[in-house]
Design an enzyme around this catalytic site. Sequence first.
Site, PDB file in Angstrom:
ATOM      1  CD  GLU A  60      -3.984   7.255   6.296  1.00 54.77           C
ATOM      2  OE1 GLU A  60      -4.606   6.231   6.492  1.00 54.77           O
ATOM      3  OE2 GLU A  60      -3.021   7.503   7.089  1.00 54.77           O
TER       4      GLU A  60
ATOM      5  N   GLY B  91      -3.665  13.018  18.225  1.00 50.28           N
ATOM      6  CA  GLY B  91      -3.549  11.778  18.639  1.00 50.28           C
ATOM      7  C   GLY B  91      -4.723  11.453  19.301  1.00 50.28           C
TER       8      GLY B  91
ATOM      9  CG  ASP C 278      -9.544   5.587  16.634  1.00 53.01           C
ATOM     10  OD1 ASP C 278      -9.756   6.189  15.381  1.00 53.01           O
ATOM     11  OD2 ASP C 278      -9.485   4.366  16.599  1.00 53.01           O
ATOM     12  CD1 TRP C 279      -7.074   6.418  14.149  1.00 52.99           C
ATOM     13  CD2 TRP C 279      -5.388   7.722  13.324  1.00 52.99           C
ATOM     14  NE1 TRP C 279      -6.998   6.398  12.610  1.00 52.99           N
ATOM     15  CE2 TRP C 279      -6.024   7.216  12.058  1.00 52.99           C
ATOM     16  CE3 TRP C 279      -4.396   8.487  13.082  1.00 52.99           C
ATOM     17  CZ2 TRP C 279      -5.710   7.688  10.517  1.00 52.99           C
ATOM     18  CZ3 TRP C 279      -4.022   9.000  11.552  1.00 52.99           C
ATOM     19  CH2 TRP C 279      -4.791   8.211  10.535  1.00 52.99           C
TER      20      TRP C 279
ATOM     21  CG  ASP D 175      -1.763   4.511   3.029  1.00 55.31           C
ATOM     22  OD1 ASP D 175      -2.263   3.811   2.159  1.00 55.31           O
ATOM     23  OD2 ASP D 175      -1.571   4.151   4.151  1.00 55.31           O
TER      24      ASP D 175
ATOM     25  CD  GLU E 209       2.894   5.128  10.582  1.00 57.16           C
ATOM     26  OE1 GLU E 209       4.049   5.104  10.954  1.00 57.16           O
ATOM     27  OE2 GLU E 209       1.987   4.541  10.881  1.00 57.16           O
TER      28      GLU E 209
ATOM     29  CD  GLU F 253      -2.758   0.594   2.502  1.00 52.78           C
ATOM     30  OE1 GLU F 253      -3.471  -0.594   2.667  1.00 52.78           O
ATOM     31  OE2 GLU F 253      -3.068   1.712   3.404  1.00 52.78           O
TER      32      GLU F 253
ATOM     33  NE  ARG G 221       5.992   3.584  15.075  1.00 54.68           N
ATOM     34  CZ  ARG G 221       5.291   4.258  13.776  1.00 54.68           C
ATOM     35  NH1 ARG G 221       5.751   5.475  13.363  1.00 54.68           N
ATOM     36  NH2 ARG G 221       4.500   3.627  13.217  1.00 54.68           N
TER      37      ARG G 221
ATOM     38  CB  THR H 278       3.116   9.792   2.860  1.00 54.74           C
ATOM     39  OG1 THR H 278       4.083  10.246   3.558  1.00 54.74           O
ATOM     40  CG2 THR H 278       2.433  10.940   2.050  1.00 54.74           C
ATOM     41  CG  ASN H 279       2.348   4.062   6.530  1.00 52.63           C
ATOM     42  OD1 ASN H 279       3.443   3.702   6.720  1.00 52.63           O
ATOM     43  ND2 ASN H 279       1.278   3.833   7.620  1.00 52.63           N
TER      44      ASN H 279
END
Length: 300
Positions: free
Chosen positions: A116, A210, A205-206, A114, A141, A112, A286, A130-131
């Site tokens: 968004e 956040g 929710d995100w 993306d 991301e 994929e 992360r 983008t991802n």
Amino acid sequence: MEKRVIKMAIPLLFAALMAEILAPASAVSLSKGSFEDNFDIMFSESNFKTSKDGQIWFLSLDKTSGCGFQTKQKYRFGWFSMRLKLVGGDSAGVVTAYYMCTDVEASPTRDELDFEFLGNRTGEPYLIQTNVYKNGTGGREMRHVLWFDPTEDYHTYSVLWNAHQIVFFVDRVPIRVYKNNGKPNNFFPDEKPMYLFSSIWNADDWATRGGLEKTDWKKAPFVSSYKDFSVDGCQWEDPYPACVSTTTKNWWDQEPSWHLSDSQKKDYAWVKRNLVIYDYCQDAQRYTSPMEECDLSPWE
Ligand SMILES: *[C@@H]1O[C@H](CO)[C@@H](O)[C@H](O)[C@H]1NC(C)=O
Ligand SMILES: *[C@@H]1O[C@H](CO)[C@@H](O)[C@H](O)[C@H]1NC(C)=O
């Protein structure tokens, strides 16, 4: 042909006929970018509308449903472009997505790419995320602010995809460059053809700060608008036709498209200095060691 497609085609055909009758001779041709030639509705037809001339498509989100559409065809490599105007006003929690994906459902082995668009409270900036996914895994991301208000007017969002790089463009400015090191089993989606999709949904929710900002349903319906879809790419036909070769004469497969041009490099340097607000390659909390592709230079 599927039933839902036939149901779609009738009002659109009517709109097209009306446009033919009413429009002056210079009106744009409906053939190339017309909705029913290129797309199917994925879900909630009642949340999809077009302008009278069929040239502008509207996706809306209300409390019961969002909406989405997808190309009928799959493509492998090329230039994919669309003009979007995003939900204006108070759009916190609302996400408009424009993406390419190998599968219709969220398959555990999908690739994929993306774009968004994360809505915000009135007057607060939209973010573009983008991802990149490969075989069901994402986590790549990046987030950028834009240099304009994407709710005021249409802007062009494009993807260049070939065996050497994936570049995300906004109004022809490269905002993200994702390179292929050519090693086997690396994290570069290049084997499977993809559909192009767009959708609008609730992600309070995100999405906004956040998940702190919730969708205000009193402001519904939330509407994103689309036009000028264009693909200059290799249309896939099973089992495996011309799109396989990476040495075709198509411009997107040729050497000048394997890296940014000099003027694109200037634009990209400006984007990096001014617009990036999140980059997974820099997120040491992360990912304790950066992903392999983070070492690849976008300048080569
Ligand atoms: C792709 O993902 C599936 C499901 O998670 C896994 O079984 C498979 O081994 C993966 N394939 C590759 C080539 O990594
Ligand atoms: C929304 O606006 C706030 C305040 O300006 C900002 O911190 C945030 O990054 C914006 N975008 C999103 C998607 O939260």
